[in-house]
Design a protein around this motif. Structure first.
Motif, short mmCIF file in Angstrom:
data_model
loop_
_atom_site.label_atom_id
_atom_site.label_comp_id
_atom_site.label_asym_id
_atom_site.label_seq_id
_atom_site.Cartn_x
_atom_site.Cartn_y
_atom_site.Cartn_z
N ALA A 1 0.80 -1.21 0.00
CA ALA A 1 0.00 0.00 0.00
C ALA A 1 0.84 1.27 0.00
O ALA A 1 0.29 2.37 0.07
CB ALA A 1 -0.95 0.00 1.20
N ASP A 2 2.15 1.13 -0.10
CA ASP A 2 3.08 2.28 -0.09
C ASP A 2 3.72 2.40 -1.46
O ASP A 2 4.53 1.55 -1.85
CB ASP A 2 4.14 2.07 0.99
CG ASP A 2 5.17 3.19 1.02
OD1 ASP A 2 5.09 4.14 0.21
OD2 ASP A 2 6.09 3.11 1.87
N PRO A 3 3.40 3.45 -2.23
CA PRO A 3 3.96 3.58 -3.59
C PRO A 3 5.49 3.57 -3.61
O PRO A 3 6.09 3.02 -4.55
CB PRO A 3 3.40 4.92 -4.08
CG PRO A 3 2.15 5.12 -3.30
CD PRO A 3 2.43 4.52 -1.94
N ASP A 4 6.12 4.17 -2.61
CA ASP A 4 7.59 4.19 -2.59
C ASP A 4 8.16 2.79 -2.38
O ASP A 4 9.19 2.43 -2.97
CB ASP A 4 8.09 5.12 -1.47
CG ASP A 4 7.81 6.58 -1.76
OD1 ASP A 4 7.61 6.94 -2.94
OD2 ASP A 4 7.77 7.38 -0.80
N LEU B 1 10.74 -2.00 -4.95
CA LEU B 1 10.71 -3.41 -5.35
C LEU B 1 11.00 -3.55 -6.84
O LEU B 1 11.72 -4.48 -7.24
CB LEU B 1 9.35 -4.01 -5.02
CG LEU B 1 9.18 -5.49 -5.39
CD1 LEU B 1 10.14 -6.37 -4.60
CD2 LEU B 1 7.74 -5.94 -5.17
N LEU B 2 10.48 -2.66 -7.65
CA LEU B 2 10.79 -2.73 -9.09
C LEU B 2 12.28 -2.53 -9.32
O LEU B 2 12.88 -3.20 -10.17
CB LEU B 2 9.99 -1.70 -9.87
CG LEU B 2 10.24 -1.68 -11.37
CD1 LEU B 2 10.00 -3.03 -12.02
CD2 LEU B 2 9.36 -0.60 -12.04
N VAL C 1 0.79 -2.10 -7.33
CA VAL C 1 1.76 -3.02 -7.93
C VAL C 1 1.57 -3.06 -9.45
O VAL C 1 2.53 -2.99 -10.23
CB VAL C 1 1.64 -4.42 -7.30
CG1 VAL C 1 2.48 -5.44 -8.08
CG2 VAL C 1 2.08 -4.39 -5.84
N LEU C 2 0.33 -3.18 -9.91
CA LEU C 2 0.07 -3.21 -11.34
C LEU C 2 0.47 -1.89 -11.99
O LEU C 2 1.06 -1.87 -13.09
CB LEU C 2 -1.41 -3.49 -11.60
CG LEU C 2 -1.89 -4.90 -11.22
CD1 LEU C 2 -3.40 -4.98 -11.29
CD2 LEU C 2 -1.25 -5.95 -12.12
N HIS C 3 0.15 -0.78 -11.36
CA HIS C 3 0.50 0.53 -11.91
C HIS C 3 1.99 0.64 -12.15
O HIS C 3 2.44 1.17 -13.18
CB HIS C 3 0.03 1.62 -10.94
CG HIS C 3 0.43 3.01 -11.34
ND1 HIS C 3 1.57 3.62 -10.85
CD2 HIS C 3 -0.13 3.89 -12.20
CE1 HIS C 3 1.67 4.83 -11.38
NE2 HIS C 3 0.66 5.01 -12.20
#
Length: 227
Positions: A64-67, A72-73, A126-128
């Protein structure tokens, strides 16, 4: 991707995610699994690697954390460079359920929010972040890439005792519709996998499953075969 591609399993340190991480590693895929805690992710990865002889790594992730998702990417691209294997399978497994059964108005509001954030906002983020990377892999390799969402019968038919969980899983179907609409022609395949009820810390904590024994549970082998 002539060689088995890299597989990313969110929430892969225990339960369904761990079974899937073990199955993919045993099949020869390099695997990156996540947990909210770095030490737990790395410990699970080491245990799976020792048990399968595969290449398995662990990384922290708060879905739930964009950062955290962006970090991870970065880890995935580093593993791709290190291993020479591109990411070919993303398993959106990380999920939670309400800590109590019953009417939603009797639940802890923070608990309801936690379920929606983890099970719906998490996969969205995650998909974004990851779909553009997966599409680039599909273009570069000329082969389809896969997303597997861990869904549930609660998403298809609803489980009244778990309103937030049911809603969160139903939402995944609609998200997958959009991903398929815009990604299919570019080589992206997305699947909603509902494997039945697997023995785990989560399901053993659910009174609704208290009477299950033996073959009432979906076996880990059946789960892995679905993936």
């Amino acid at each position: 991707m002539a060689e088995t591609p890299l597989v990313l399993v969110t929430g892969g340190s225990r339960g369904i995610g761990r079974h899937l991480a073990e199955g993919f590693a045993a099949a020869g895929h390099p695997v990156l699994l996540t947990a909210t805690d770095r030490a737990r992710a790395e410990s699970a990865a080491a245990e799976i690697a020792a048990g399968t002889g595969g290449r398995v790594a662990g990384a922290p992730l708060d879905v739930a954390d964009p950062d955290s998702v962006a970090a991870l990417l970065d880890r995935v691209t580093a593993l791709e460079a290190e291993s020479g294997r591109r990411l070919g399978v993303l398993v959106n497994n990380a999920g939670v359920i309400e800590s109590s059964e019953g009417p939603l108005w009797e639940a802890d509001p923070a608990d309801l929010v936690r379920v929606i954030e983890t099970n719906t906002i998490g996969p969205l983020l995650v998909l974004h972040r990851f779909v553009p990377h997966l599409l680039e892999v599909a273009r570069a390799t000329g082969e389809p890439v896969r997303i597997i969402d861990l869904n549930s019968g609660s998403g298809a038919a609803g489980t009244p005792a778990y309103a937030a969980y049911s809603a969160s899983k139903a939402a995944l179907f609609r998200i997958a519709d959009s991903v398929d609409h815009y990604g299919r022609d570019a080589g992206l395949r997305i699947f909603e996998m509902s494997p039945g009820v697997i023995e785990s810390d989560m399901t053993h904590g659910m009174p609704i499953h208290a009477a299950r024994t033996g073959d009432d549970w979906t076996s880990p082998a059946e789960l892995v075969d679905l993936a």
